[in-house]
Each structure stands twice: as C-alpha cells, then as structure tokens.
Scaffold this motif. Structure first.
Motif, short mmCIF file in Angstrom:
data_model
loop_
_atom_site.label_atom_id
_atom_site.label_comp_id
_atom_site.label_asym_id
_atom_site.label_seq_id
_atom_site.Cartn_x
_atom_site.Cartn_y
_atom_site.Cartn_z
N ARG A 74 14.75 30.62 -37.83
CA ARG A 74 15.76 30.28 -36.83
C ARG A 74 15.17 30.36 -35.43
O ARG A 74 15.38 29.48 -34.60
CB ARG A 74 16.96 31.21 -36.97
CG ARG A 74 18.19 30.67 -36.26
CD ARG A 74 19.45 31.47 -36.52
NE ARG A 74 19.89 31.37 -37.89
CZ ARG A 74 20.00 32.41 -38.71
NH1 ARG A 74 19.71 33.61 -38.29
NH2 ARG A 74 20.41 32.26 -39.95
N GLU A 109 17.58 27.62 -44.54
CA GLU A 109 18.73 27.61 -43.64
C GLU A 109 19.19 26.17 -43.47
O GLU A 109 18.52 25.37 -42.83
CB GLU A 109 18.29 28.25 -42.31
CG GLU A 109 19.27 28.23 -41.17
CD GLU A 109 20.58 28.92 -41.49
OE1 GLU A 109 21.42 28.24 -42.09
OE2 GLU A 109 20.75 30.10 -41.17
N ASN A 111 21.71 24.78 -41.87
CA ASN A 111 22.06 24.29 -40.53
C ASN A 111 20.84 23.85 -39.74
O ASN A 111 20.88 22.92 -38.97
CB ASN A 111 22.80 25.38 -39.75
CG ASN A 111 24.21 25.50 -40.25
OD1 ASN A 111 24.70 24.58 -40.89
ND2 ASN A 111 24.85 26.61 -40.00
N THR A 165 20.20 20.32 -38.05
CA THR A 165 19.97 20.19 -36.60
C THR A 165 18.61 19.54 -36.33
O THR A 165 18.45 18.78 -35.39
CB THR A 165 20.04 21.57 -35.94
OG1 THR A 165 21.10 22.30 -36.51
CG2 THR A 165 20.28 21.44 -34.46
#
Length: 1726
Positions: free
Chosen positions: A916, A954, A956, A960
């Motif tokens: 992240r 992950e 997301n 993105t």
C-alpha cells in the motif's frame, strides 16, 4: 498667572492696602502708633504705584518701610494682629519684594516671637517661605533662621517638633540646592579656585562663593553637633540629638554627592570629619559580643547636646551609621578607598553569629545594598582583591554571605527570643509552629509559605525586595528607639536576595562588556581587516579574578539553598543564578568552575544518590575541598537526604539490569528545565560538558518516559510502555513543554561553530553506543534519546550537512538500523529517512539540481536501506520515498530510476501495508511528476503500475493502479509531441551506441516508433489485466483499455493500429470468450470478508459474463468510432467478419446478460453512417447526406448499460432518414460495394442469431431430436433456455437500422426469413418471475416493447414498400399475412414448441413456470395496422390477386364467431368495426372486379362471418348491464344497416346464393328470439327489439320494393312474410287458450313476453304495409293480415296489463283498413 504680571501686581497692591486698612482698624484703640504706621503705609504704597512703572522693583527698594507697619503689628504680640501681619509679610515674600535688610528685620522679629513662644507653626512657615522664594538671606541671618528652626524642633509640642524637623530638613536641602544652582551659574566662567593652603581657619573659607560658603559652614557644624562639639556657625543652638544629626548628614551626602566630589573643601570635610566620626561611633558595635549585654540601649534626647556614650550597640545610632556608611561607599568610594576598606571589613564582621540579631539584620541589608551595584563590586575587586598584600574584600563579602546563610541553618534563631521554638516537645522544626510572622504550618506538616528546610531547620522565606533593588526594612526604621524583633527568616531572605542580585549584577555587567567588545572587534575587522583586534588590557583579568574570587562561595551557598529550597520561585532563582554563573565561566574559559556549576545542576536534576558515574567522578574531587578564606571556612555541604518536596513522577532508572523505581520531585523537574535552558542558550560554551549535560538529560527523559516522535522530538510515552512510570497531572502538563525545550535545544545547535558541533555529535554517538549496548540481548525498551537527538541535530545543520553526513548516516545505517531490538531499529530508520528527506528538501547552495554529487550522496542511504531484510525498515523506506516525492519530486532528475526501483520492488509475499505504501508513492509519481522525469523513465512507470495491478494482496490497489494507467495514457496524449521528440532523441543515441558495440537493439514492439511502443506497452499491460482472475480488476482494466484506445488512438500510426486490432483487441476477445465458456458455475458464497455478492454475480461464470459484455461492447465501440481509421487498413472486411462472429456467439450464449449486450454492440456497429472521404469533416458530411444529427447522438453515448432507444423514437428517426434528401452525392463506388458487403454480412449474422434464438426448444424427453442446437448444447439442461424479452426486443429493434442499409437488395425470401423470426420472437413466453416487470399488470391492455418492436419492423418495411419501386409491392400480401397471423393471437395464442405455458392471469410470480403473454393488445394493434394498410392498398394489383380481403374476412370470422367467448371483449368489438371499415373500402372493389372472379371465394366467407356474428352461439355474460346490451345491439344494427346500404342495393353484381343467405338471415333476425336467462324487468330490452325491427324493416323494404328485378327475390320476401303471419296467428291462439285455462294463475313470464313480441311485430307490419305501394302487396297477404283481427279481439279480456298495452298498439292501425264495403259481386270477381 505669574507674580509679575500687571493683574497680579494690581491685585498685590489692592491686597496690601486692604491688609493695612485691616491692621489700622484692629490697632485703632490699643495701638495708635501701629495705626498711624499702617495709614502712612497706605499712602506710601499709593505713591509708589503712581510714580513708578516698575512697581515691584520700587516696592523691593522700599521694602523696609513697606514691611515696617507689619513688623510693628507683630510686636504687639496680639494673636489676631500677629496672624494678620505674618500673612501680609508672607504675601510680600511670595512676590519677591523683600530686600536683604527687610529680610534681616523680619528674621529678628520672628526670633522675638519664637522666644516668646508665639505662633510657632506660622513662624516655621514664614521662615520656609522666606528661604525658598528668594536668595536674599545669607551668612548670619541664614544661620539665625536655621537655628530658629532647630530650636523649635525641641519644644514640648509634638506637632511643632515634627513640623520643625521637616522644616530643618527642607532648609538644609535649600542651602545645598542654592550652592548647586550657584555652581551651575558660574560653570565655565571661572576655573576651579586655587587649592586651599592649609586649613587653619575653618570658619572663613575665603575661596568659596557665598552659597557654597553657607553650605560648608552648615555641614561642618552638623559634624560638630553629631560629635557633641559646639557649632562654629549655628550660634544659639541649645540642644541637639545625634540621631537627627546623622539623618541630616546622610540626606546631604546622599542628595548632593556632586558637591563633595567637585569641591576640595568639602572632600576634605568628608575625609577629616565624617569618616573618623563614623568609625568612632561604631566602636561599641565592634567590641560588643552577644550575651554580654541585652542589646537594648537608652533613649537619646536629654537636655545636653549629646547623649553620653553607651558601651553597647544602640540601635537607632547603629542603624543610622550603617545608612551613612552605605551612602559613603556608594557615592564616595573613589575618594575614600582606605576608609571604605575599613567599613567593608566592619560590615563583614557584623554578620558574625555572635552579634545581636538586629545588628546582623541591618548589616545584611547594608551588604544587599552593595550587591546591587556590580560596578562597585568590580571596583572592590580591582582595589583590594587584585592588589598584593591587600584584604580580599570582595571574596570576603561573598564568603561572608555564604557563611551567614550556612550559620542560619546550623544555629537557628540565636539571639532572637521572639522566634524561638515555642513547642519544645517537637523534635525538628518540622512539627514546630514558628513564631515568625505569617508562618503557619499546614496540616500535612509541610509549611504553606515559601521556605528553606534543611535537616530539620525550617526557615521561612519572605518577599523582601524587588529584584535588583535593595529595599531595606530595618535600615528604614528611623522612628524606632528599641531594637525591633526580627522575624525568623528575614535575615535569610535578605541574604538570599543579596546573593541573587550579586550574581545577576556581575554576570550582566561582564556579559554586556563582552558583547561590546565583540561588536568593537567586528567593527575593527570591517575597518582594518588586516590588523588583529586587541581588547583593552586588564579587563579580562578583572573578570576572571571576580569570578574566581566568588565562585566557590556562591556555589556552596547556592547548592545548600537549592537543596533546602521548598519554594518553586526560590528554586527557580537559585537555578538561574547557577546557570548564569556556569555560562559566564564558560564564556571566560574557566573550565573548573563551569563544570562545577553544571554538575551541581545535573545532580539536582536527578533523584538523590542516583548512580550516574559521569557526575560522581567529576565532582568527588570538587566536593571534598573546603575553601578557607580569611579564617572563614566555607564548607560545601552535602545534600540533605530527607527531602520534603512534592513527588511528581515515579519511574525506572536507566540501567542494563532492572532495578527498583526512582522518584522525581517537582524540584528535579525544575532543575531539568534549567539544564535544558543552559544547553539551549549556552551550548557554544559547554565544550566537554556536553557529555555531562546529555547524559543527565537522557536519564531524566528515560525516568519520565518520554519517547521520541516525529523529527526526533520527544513526546510523553503511553503508560503501557513504561508500566512503572507514574506521572502526576502537575508533571503531565509540563511534559510537552519540556519536550519542546529539548527539541529547541538541539535546534540551537545550528548556531554552534563546527568544533562545538563535533563535541555535541561525538557526545551523542557515544551515548547512542551505550544505549545500544544496553539494548542487546533483552527486549526491554531501549533508550532512544541519543538517536532521536542525532536526528534533530542533523536536521538543523543541513547547511553544513556534508561535514556530518558520513558519521551520522554511517552510525545509523551500520549500527542502529541493523539492531535486533525493533524499537531501536525502527528509530534508526526513522532518523535516517528523516535526514534524507530533510537533506533533499533543504535549499542547498548551489541547489541540488546543479549539484548531483550531493543529491546522490543524500539518496544513496535510501537505496542501501533496500538491503535491510526487516519489513519495518522497508516500510519506513517506502514512506520516506512517498514524502520525498511529495516534497521534492520536481527536482529528482537523475534520481528517478533509483526512486522508481525502490517503489517497484514489491512482491506478492510482502505484506499488504508495504504494497500500500509503495503504491501511494506510485500514485504520487503519476499524478504529479510525469512531466518532470526523463521520458526514458515513462516505460518503467508503466511497468511498475502494471505490476501493482497484477499483485493479488490488495484488490483496491489493483483497481487504482488501472486508474493510474489511464492517467498515464492521458499524460502521453497531452504531451505527445514533447515525449516523441525526447524519445526519438534518446533512441538515436541508444542506436548509435548499439551500432558502435555491434549489438542489435532489443526492445518490445521494436519496429514500431518509440512513442507507439510506449502506447503498445500500455495496451499490453491493460490487456494482461483484462483477463485477471479478479472480476473487479477485469472490469476496470477493460473499461480503461477501451477508453484509452478510444480517446487517444488517433495518435497511433496506421501500422500500429493493425497490431492493436489483431494482437490486442481480438486476442483479448478470444481469451475472454474462452474463459467465459469454461468458467465455473459453482456458487460463490461471499466476496471475501463479509461482502455480500449480488445473485447476478454469484458464480465465476456470471462474473466472466460481465467481462465478456464489457469487452465486446468496448471493441464494438472502437469499431464504431474509429471506423474511418480502420477502413483504411487492408483487412477491414476480415476484421468485420471476426467481430460479427464474436457478436453472434455472444448473442447465442446461454447467459441473458451476455446475449443482450451482444445485441447492443450489434446495434452500435450498425448505426454507423456511411463513411465519407477524408476531405470532408464528418459532421458536414452528415449534414450533406441530410442525416439529422439525432441519428448520431445515441451512438456516441450508447454504451453498455445505456437503455436502448425506444422503438417509437427509432421509427421517427428512420422515417426522417427515409425522407432524406435524395440528391445526396453517392459515395465512391468501391466503398459503396464494400459497404453493402459489410451490411449483408451483418444481415446474415442477424438472421442466424434470430433463427437460433427464437427456435423453440425440442420437446423434453423425446430423445430423438437431433437438431443442431441440441447437439451443440450438449446434455439437455433441466430448464430449456428461453431468450429473455429484452433480448428479443433488442434483436427485433436492430432490424430497422439494418434494413436501411440492405433495402436495395431485400427480397421476398428475406421477407419470409424475417417473418419466421418475428413470429418466433413474439411467440416466446416469459418466465413468471420476470412478468411483473414486462407487464405492468395483466388487466391493462398494453403492448410489450418486443411487440411494439415487431410492429415497428413491419411498419418500416411497409413504408419502404410504399415509397419504393413497383417491384416491391408484391411484398404487401406477405405483410398482410404476417399481420393477420398476429391478429389470430387474440383468440388463440401461439405455442412455443411443446412448452407448457399458463395464461398470464393465472401465473404465480414466485414459481418457476412460463407465462404466455397477453397477446390481445398486440393482436388488436396488428388489426388496426391491417385496416390502415388495407385502406391504403385495397386497389393494388397484388392485394387483389392475392385475395387479401378474403383473408382478412376469414381471420376476422374467428373473433366475430366467438363474440362473447373472446378472451377480451374489446376484440370482437374491434373486429366488427374493422370489418365494417374494410368492407366499406373492399366491397366496391369486389363489385368492380366481380367479373374477374377474384372475389368469388370471399362472398361465402362474408356470409358466414355475418351469420356467426349476428346469431352467435356464445351467450352474453351474466353481469352484462342493460346499457352494455343496448350498445352491443347497436353494433348488430350497424351490421344490418351495412347490408342494407352496401349489399342489397347492388344485388345484381352479387352472387345470388349470397343474397339468398342474407335474406334468410334477415328473416331469422326479424322474428323475435329471446334468451331464457333474462329477468322479467329486462325482458323488453333484451329481446333485441331494435335489431328485430331493423331486420324486419329491411326485409319489408326489400320485400315491397318496386325495384324487385327477379320474381325470385319477391318470392323470397313474400314467403318470409307469410311465414311470419302464420306464426303470429298460432301464438295468439295458444295464448288465448292458455289464458282461459289458467284461471286466476298468471301465465309464465316467457309466454307473456312472446305474445307481446308478436303484437309488436304485427304493429310493425301494419306500419310497413301502410308505407308501401298497394300494388306491391298481393291479395293473399291482405287476407292473412285481416284474418288476424278477430284473434286480436279475442285477446282483449287477458289479465296482463302489458299485453293490454301492446294489444292497443296492434289494434290501432286496423282503422286504416276499415272502409265501407264495396259491392259483393265486384268483390267476388276480383
């Protein structure tokens, strides 16, 4: 108003005259001489006023005479007169009109009054006014005036005494002020008078001016008086006190020091008279020892001039002497060096413990007065301490103060009985209640007021004076005779203030001088840069001597006080003193005293006996010494262990082995703050003491539990981290402040020079090494103080970072970041990354952009961090990359590959948080920094972004990162030209290098130009993501891929497009189709975690279906929008075919979503307008084709998820399209040919899709079906797949658009194909759970959108035929046929294969079953279309020859025959109205073509239709209302009317059989036939009377018509009539019979009704016969009619009233036949 102004003068003259008149009046009787003098005085004044312009001057000249009357008045000694005169004299004085002579007279007169004891206060006032208003009084007169005041001071009256004392003081001041004024006047005029030769004659000092002389005489006499000698000048003194004399002396010395310093005569007086006097008077105090006498003393002021000398200290005198001494030292030290030495030594002696308490108190007050004058102290040091063989006065004073303070602790309360302990039982002073003022003891045993406490001795601290001013208490007690009782603690408080003022004064003075010297040095350097600046000689020595002299005494006293202090303010002051001393020693380079003071503060900061080696070793030597100075021992006392301080914190000591807890008091914290202050403000002078200071701070920080936070600043830790740390709220509020100061301390290191800075960093590194040692091998929280502070120091010294960088980062990277203790390691990383960030952010000179060496120096540790294996370190590294980007992304330049490398180094096995963080960095790069990085790095960015999309930790982030790829593509698009140039330049360079090395250039998509390669890399990455295992990623990637291609594809070169279509788009479609068809059908319970999944996405198959939909729609959109571009590629047709194949396979997929979306894509590619040549812009081209923009509008917006255009608007659009300008220029031949090929290919796809999707499923369980569909589907499924309504609607809606492009070649065969598909589509049932959405409710008659679409398709065709060439018109019958098929649905819905369907009204929405739609509205709408179409096309050849009318009638016969049995009542009504409309147009046509025989088959059909309808077999429903029935009857009547207007009149052209059938039918209708179900009330209505009547009338009309062409017709009608009449006769007979038989019983309702009907028919017949020509009726009929009459008459007695009425109507018309009979013969003949 001034006294000399004309008004004032005038007033003065008036007042004087008034005064004289008053005087004259008062003295008239008793004192005539005075009266006369007064009156002559008035005359005198008037004369003066009249003669002189300068009235005041004249008055002054004559003042002796003017005053005379008033002096005489005083001489009367009458109080009233005396007062009046004194007032008048004072008025003259204030106007300064008194001459010297007059003044002498006045004073003599006052003397007399004084001796008589009259008006004493008034006398004093008058003297004062006289002396202050002018200077005319001198010498003897002056002395007489002064003596007069002195004498009045010693009267019996206290008021007079006090007033006189004040007057004396004022007069003495006036005398000296006159002298000062005189000196000012003569300044510069005359040089100093020659020095006095000898001093034999003390009375006349000839060299002095008048005022000076007066002053000299006065001062000399004061000395005489104090010394108890006779005065020389003040003649007439009778008594005097020594105290008053000393006070006057002191005030003169204090107020007029200039006089004594400027005039040698006066200086001489000081040396010769004052000093000896003082020393002499001091003698009792010096010799006196405490205990030998009580220390009282008699009161002075006896009758003799001086009190007898008392051999013990006498407080009033002693105190005044000390005041004089203070003044002498303060003002005249330079004159009286030796004398002052004596005075100072005396003062020091007075501080002795053996002296009385009060004496020590006033002595200490005097010492305090000296301490506030540092320049004086410096003079002492220069004059005594620095001279060989001289007393060390300065050192003695300081040490004496120290000893004095110590003695107070050791022998408390000696000699002060008032303050002795009253509670003897209490062990220590702790429990005792002291008698000192205000010293209560609180309940807790801790005194409430500020105090010092040491080993049981408690001494309160009072607020004695403002800092820097020595405001004394006992030195001011001028009214006390007895020595006052000194409150306990007073002496201590004064001594304490004196110490503080001493330190403050010395340090301020020296620092100011040093500051001045520095300024001078700077100025000198500016003016003479080559010369070395030298300070004034001797200054430094004095300073060093002063400090050396006092530091031991100060340190001893301050340490003791610090230990004993219980008050925060006092502690603060002590610490401030120690701090300023330490800093001063540092500045002066005195290392030992500096370290001593610092150590004292350090020790006081830590808990008592704390084991900190660095302090103990340093100070053991220091504290073992005792300083012996001039016989006084200043012992440095060790700290007292029992402390009565408030405990504010409990913590753990910082040691390797765990120990107990230690306690910090509020005072420790206070000391710590001082230590911080010292390091902060005076770091530059600490040198080697840094080690001491930092070590202490580290321990304190540890005990308090402060932990480092951002940037190295310390924050209070959480309680959990140090379980044994207990902090009170008091210290909690302090902690942030302490932390803040700690930070500021290291911030201030930026002001240190390089050497001091290295001292600091070395100290920190060694502390850090110790902390690391301690942290090895145990997981205890390490001390991070040193690391945090290394960071802070680095941060503030960025400007010289290169000096520090290697030692700093080396220590952090190699030692701290690799440490096994996680906290230690984490902090190492924190420090390192913070330094790197700050280093990059700092505005270096030259800037980093021009200084790559420094930039890489700063970035290299960041890269090295990648080698550390600990995840937390990596996390830190990435976070810092993020921050570097945020702050310095613009200026990274050559550092980009390195930074991107750090970001992209992610793997799936790393934790989510690392990924992240790395991703945040990437986001930042993409959003902000693409323009600033070299273009060669862009491909790295694409790869890194792709790798984030593919990671599976992950979701997301994957999504993105796809968004980022879109942003990147946008950037490529906007900056295309610049990037192309850069890349080509770079490419050329790389190729050149490759050629030189003889290698081949190897990069992906190589032959394409570099910029296109960048795009292809991007598309390839997105393509990979489009087939990711996660549906959300696929969806997002797909949308992005198509959007980028759509938005930016124009930038690509043509060859690159080829790659995009075949390698990217079709490759993707293949992959998706493959994955979709093989996807798993297992249900997925939930989407990870607790996310619920919608049922439309709960299997992998459904999720892949969505992807398929998206991909197909995307490719279709690209084909649509980029058609112009793609057509220029060689193999467009091939690509088109492939695309259509994909659309077909998707449309036939068993997934409703996919199939519907496929059709939407199909629609999208079909709505393309014919392409135009490049020369025209697309919009103009459209306009020129006459295509309205509305056609294009839905295309651009129509994507997946957009509802399809409703068919009605589609129709409008297409009609508009048809009406387009036919003169549009034809497009190029080849393109037109190619186009038609494309469209026919599309038609074939449509037909195949339609056929396959609308083919009914094979009957379940037959097993014999070998149809292709079944084979391809594999094993038959439980539920057959039935296409959904939206799918079919969409399919049918495609046709109109497609037809526009293929209508030129559309054949009957194609029409048949179309019909099959339309019929199939309409027949498809819907599943019960979908029906509520498709049909609002089954009761409402609405069309579904599918049915509307089908009709639209036929409508489009029909309109095209209408405007098309003749050859197309053969298609009309086929269209009629199709429509009529649909009309039949109203009565018999179509079957879909062998599928069981229920009627929609019976369907249960929640059961899985198939529902046949309500076809009625559709059939009815189809019927309307048939009628409309027939109205337009009835005369067309094809329509006539193909027997369309017959088909229409045949079809309509079904609902007409069913009538009430139709599923919907509206159906038969519409059928009738349609039939009437069609016949009204069709019958004339049929008659016209009767000869051709084309209509022969139609007539029988029509006859049957009429028959079936008018005499239906179905019964009306029970609930039919009368109104409804009447309405329906009206329809029947309409049909009969049609027959009477359109059929019977043209009987010649109509087949006879038909006419016969019609007549039979009319006959049948004219006979009343009723149904049995009616109630009696409705019977007359329900018998279709009107209908019968019309039938009858029509029959009669045609029966009696004279136009009967053939006997046959007439026969038919006549026969019909006779049948009717015969039947009537029978009914009547039967009725009469039954009526007779029944008796009283009424007949059945039915019979009654029947008879009524017959009667009504008879009356109708009569009407008709009356209307016809008589010759048309044959005789037999007349006979039958008349024969009815008797029967009718017989009915008259019937009981029913209704029958009666009907009978009346029937009998009425017979009157027309009643005529007189003619001759029988004639009758017979006829």
């Amino acid at each position: 108003m001034s006294t000399s102004s004309p008004e004032a003068v005038k007033k003065l003259l008036e007042n004087m005259q008034t005064d004289l008149r008053s005087l004259s009046m008062e003295c008239k009787k008793k004192f005539p001489p005075v009266k006369e003098a007064a009156e002559s005085g008035i005359v005198k004044i008037k004369t003066i006023a009249a003669r002189n312009t300068e009235v005041l001057a004249a008055l002054k000249e004559n003042s002796s005479e003017v005053v005379q009357p008033f002096l005489m008045g005083c001489g009367t000694k009458e109080p009233k007169i005396t007062q009046l005169c004194l007032a008048a004299i004072q008025r003259l004085m204030t106007h300064e009109v008194v001459s010297e002579a007059a003044a002498g007279n006045i004073i003599n007169m006052l003397w007399q009054l004084m001796e008589n004891g009259l008006e004493e206060l008034k006398l004093l006032q008058t003297v004062l006014v006289l002396l202050t208003t002018n200077t005319v009084v001198h010498d003897e007169i002056l002395s007489k005036a002064i003596v007069l005041c002195f004498r009045l001071h010693f009267t019996k009256d206290t008021i007079t005494n006090n007033t006189a004392a004040a007057t004396v003081r004022q007069v003495v001041t006036v005398v000296f002020e006159r002298m000062v004024a005189e000196d000012d006047r003569f300044k510069g005029i005359m040089e100093q008078p020659p020095p006095i030769q000898g001093n034999t004659n003390r009375r006349s000092v000839s060299t002095l001016r008048p005022s000076a002389k007066d002053a000299y005489m006065l001062f000399q006499d004061l000395c005489q008086l104090v010394n108890a000698d006779a005065p020389y000048w003040l003649v007439g003194m009778t008594e005097m006190t020594r105290t008053f004399g000393l006070e006057l002396l002191e005030s003169v010395l204090n107020d007029f020091p200039g006089v004594f310093l400027q005039h040698q005569e006066f200086s001489f007086l000081l040396k010769e008279r004052v000093c000896p006097l003082v020393i002499k008077l001091f003698s009792p105090n010096i010799k006196f020892r405490q205990g030998s006498s009580s220390g009282g003393g008699g009161g002075g002021g006896g009758s003799s001039a001086t009190p007898p000398p008392v051999e013990k200290p006498y407080f009033p005198i002693c105190m005044r002497l000390l005041r004089v001494v203070s003044v002498l030292i303060k003002h005249f030290y330079s004159l009286l060096v030796t004398e002052c030495e004596i005075f100072l030594s005396l003062l020091v002696k007075f501080l002795d413990g053996e002296k009385p308490q009060w004496l020590r108190a006033v002595a200490v007050e005097s010492v305090h007065r000296l301490c506030v004058h540092p320049h004086l102290l410096r003079s002492f040091c220069q004059s005594y301490d620095m001279k060989p063989h001289s007393t060390k006065v300065f050192r003695d004073i300081v040490n004496a103060l120290g000893s004095f303070i110590q003695s107070l602790f050791i022998t408390p309360n000696a000699g002060n009985p008032a303050a002795a302990n009253t509670a003897a039982g209490a062990a220590g002073a702790q429990g005792a209640s002291q008698g000192a003022p205000g010293s209560g003891v609180a309940g807790s045993g801790v005194p409430t007021q500020a105090a010092f406490e040491y080993r049981g001795t408690w001494i309160p601290l009072m607020n004695v004076s403002v800092q820097g001013s020595a405001k004394a208490t006992y030195l001011e007690m001028l009214d006390k005779v007895e020595p006052p009782s000194i409150p306990e603690g007073y002496a201590m408080s004064v001594a304490f203030s004196a110490l503080l003022d001493l330190v403050r004064g010395i340090t301020t003075m020296i620092e100011r001088e040093l500051g001045r010297e520095e300024e001078e040095a700077i100025q000198h350097r500016e003016v003479h840069p080559d010369k070395q600046w030298k300070p004034q000689p001797g200054c430094q020595e004095v300073r060093e001597e002063m400090v050396s002299a006092c530091w031991c005494g100060l340190l001893a006293a301050l340490s003791l006080l610090l230990d004993a202090s219980t008050d925060e303010t006092a502690t603060e002051n002590i610490l401030k003193a120690e701090l300023t001393m330490a800093s001063l020693c540092g500045r002066l380079g005195l290392v030992t005293p500096r370290d001593a003071f610092i150590t004292a503060i350090c020790k006081a900061s830590l808990p008592p006996h704390y084991a900190l080696t660095v302090l103990n070793s340093n100070t053991s030597s220091l504290y073992s010494k005792a300083y012996s100075i001039q016989g006084q021992t200043v012992q440095i006392i060790s700290p007292s262990s029992e402390s009565h301080q408030q405990v504010v914190a409990v913590g753990q000591p910082l040691t390797a082995q765990p120990q107990g807890t230690v306690v910090l008091t509020a005072k420790n914290i206070q000391c710590m703050r001082t230590l911080l202050n010292l390091a902060h403000c005076h770091g530059a002078v600490l040198g080697t003491s840094w080690q001491l200071v930092l070590a202490t701070l580290q321990h304190l920080v540890w005990i308090l539990g402060l932990k480092p936070g951002l940037g190295g600043a310390l924050k209070p830790g959480r309680a959990a981290e140090g379980p044994s740390t207990v902090l009170t709220t008091a210290v909690m509020t302090d902690l942030p402040i302490i932390a803040n100061v700690l930070s500021r301390l290291f911030e201030s290191s930026q002001y240190l020079d390089d050497v001091s800075l290295h001292h600091l960093i070395n100290a920190l590194c060694s502390l850090s090494a110790e902390a690391m040692e301690m942290a090895y091998g145990n997981n205890k929280e390490p001390s991070l103080f040193a690391v945090a502070k290394l960071l802070e120091t680095g941060l503030v010294n960025m400007d010289r970072i290169e000096i520090l960088w290697r030692p700093l980062t080396g220590h952090l990277l190699e030692k701290v970041c690799q440490h096994p203790n996680s906290r230690m390691r984490e902090w190492g990383a924190e420090a390192l990354t913070a330094l790197i960030k700050a280093g990059l952010a700092y505005k270096h000179d030259p800037p980093l952009t021009h200084n790559q060496r420094v930039q890489l120096l700063l970035l290299s540790p960041l890269k090295e961090l990648s080698n550390v294996l600990h995840a937390d370190i990596r996390q830190k590294q990435l976070e810092s990359v993020l921050q570097i980007l945020q702050s310095q992304g613009d200026s990274l330049g050559p550092g980009w590959p390195l930074v991107l490398g750090v970001i992209g180094a992610i793997r799936n096995d790393q934790g989510e948080s690392l990924i992240r963080t790395a991703f945040q960095c990437l986001q930042l790069v993409v959003t902000d920094f693409l323009p600033t990085m070299p273009c060669t790095c862009l491909q790295i960015v694409v790869d890194v972004a792709g790798s984030f999309g593919l990671q599976n930790q992950e979701l997301n982030i994957s999504l993105t990162s796809i968004g980022l790829l879109w942003n990147i593509s946008d950037y490529f698009f906007q900056r295309g030209e610049a990037i192309t140039l850069d890349l080509e330049r770079e490419e050329a360079a790389v190729q050149k290098q490759a050629r030189e090395r003889g290698e081949t250039l190897n990069r992906p998509f190589h032959p394409a130009p570099p910029f296109d390669c960048l795009w292809l890399c991007l598309y390839a990455k997105l393509g990979e993501l489009c087939v990711d295992l996660r549906p959300a990623v696929r969806k997002s990637a797909g949308q992005t891929l198509f959007s980028t291609i759509a938005a930016h594809g124009t930038l690509l070169q043509q060859a690159t497009w080829h790659v995009v279509v075949w390698k990217v788009l079709f490759h993707l479609l293949d992959c998706v189709r493959r994955s979709s068809t093989t996807a798993d059908k297992e249900k997925i319970e939930s989407g990870g975690g607790n996310i619920l999944i919608h049922h439309s996405r709960d299997t992998a198959e459904k999720q892949w279906a969505e992807t398929w939909v998206l991909t197909l729609a995307g490719v279709a959109r690209i084909f649509n929008t980029k058609r112009y571009l793609l057509q220029q590629l060689g193999d467009f047709f091939k690509a088109w075919e492939v695309l259509l194949d994909h659309i077909q396979s998707a449309a036939l997929s068993k997934n409703n979503e996919v199939s519907l979306a496929a059709l939407k894509s199909f629609q999208e590619i079909l709505q393309i307008v014919t392409p135009v040549r490049d020369s025209d812009r697309p919009m103009d081209a459209l306009a020129s084709l006459g295509v309205p923009p509305v056609l294009i509008d839905p295309l651009s917006a129509s994507g997946p998820g957009r509802p399809l255009v409703r068919s009605d608007s589609l129709v409008e659009r297409l009609t508009r399209y048809n009406g387009a300008d036919p003169q549009a220029p034809p497009p190029g031949e080849e393109s037109a040919l190619e186009d038609s090929a494309l469209w026919w290919s599309a038609w074939n796809t449509w037909f195949r899709t339609g056929t396959d999707s609308t083919r009914p499923p094979p009957a379940a369980g037959t097993g014999t079906t070998a149809s292709a569909a079944a084979a391809s589907a594999g094993p038959p499924e439980k539920h057959s797949f039935v296409p959904s309504q939206p799918f079919l609607t969409a399919l049918v809606q495609i046709f109109p658009a497609l037809y526009q492009h293929i209508k030129a070649g559309f054949s009957m065969d194609d029409l048949r194909k179309l019909g099959v598909i339309l019929h199939g589509a309409v027949s498809v049932p819907i599943s019960s759970d979908a029906s509520p959405f498709i049909l609002p409710s089954y009761t409402e008659a609405v069309l579904t959108s599918l049915q509307e679409a089908v009709l639209t398709a036929l409508d489009v065709l029909q309109k095209a035929i209408c405007v098309g060439p003749e050859s197309l018109q053969v298609m009309y019958p086929a269209i009629f046929q199709q429509l009529l098929l649909f009309v039949e649905f109203s009565c018999k819905p179509p079957q879909y294969g062998k599928m069981e369907t229920k009627h929609v009204a019976n369907a249960k929405y929640n059961q899985a079953e198939w529902v046949a739609l309500n076809y009625v509205p559709f059939a009815e709408r189809s019927l309307e279309v048939v009628v409309d179409l027939y109205q337009k096309t009835a005369c067309h050849k094809a329509v006539i020859s193909e027997k369309v009318l017959q088909n229409i009638v045949k079809t309509l016969r079904i609902p007409l025959g069913l009538k009430y049995s139709c599923p919907s009542e509206s159906t038969w009504q519409l059928a009738v109205s349609s039939l009437l409309k069609v016949l009204s147009i069709g019958l004339p046509v049929a008659r016209q073509h009767s000869s051709s025989g084309k209509f022969d088959a139609m007539w029988p059909e029509l006859a049957h239709a009429f028959e079936d309808f008018l005499f239906t077999k179905s019964t009306p429903p029970d609930n039919l209302s009368i109104q409804e029935f009447q309405k329906n009857e009206a329809i029947d009547v309409e049909v009969v009317q049609l027959i009477s207007t359109e059929v019977l009149p043209f009987a010649n052209f109509i087949p006879k059989d038909f006419v016969g059938q019609i007549m039979t039918m009319l006959n049948k209708g004219s006979i009343h036939s009723q149904s049995s179900s009616f109630t009696e009330a409705e019977i007359d209505v329900r018998m279709r009377e009107e209908f019968s009547k019309v039938c009858f009338e029509t029959l009669l009309q045609f029966s009696f018509s004279n136009k009967v062409s053939t006997p046959q017709e007439g026969y038919i009608s006549r026969m019909a009539l006779s049948v009717l009449l015969k039947r009537s006769q029978d009914v009547l007979h039967r009725y009469v019979e039954d009526e007779r038989l029944s008796g009283r019983c009424p007949l059945p309702r039915q019979q009654v009704t029947e008879i009524i009907f017959v009667l009504k028919a008879i009356s109708t017949l009569m009407d008709s016969l009356k209307k016809t020509q008589p010759e048309n009726v044959d005789g037999g009929m007349w006979a039958q009619v008349i024969a009815l009459y008797p029967t009718l008459v017989e009915c008259i007695p019937c009981s029913s009233s209704e029958v009666g009425l009907a009978l009346k109507e029937a009998l009425g018309p017979f009157k027309d036949f009643m005529q007189p009979p003619v001759s029988r013969i004639h009758n017979g003949e006829s």
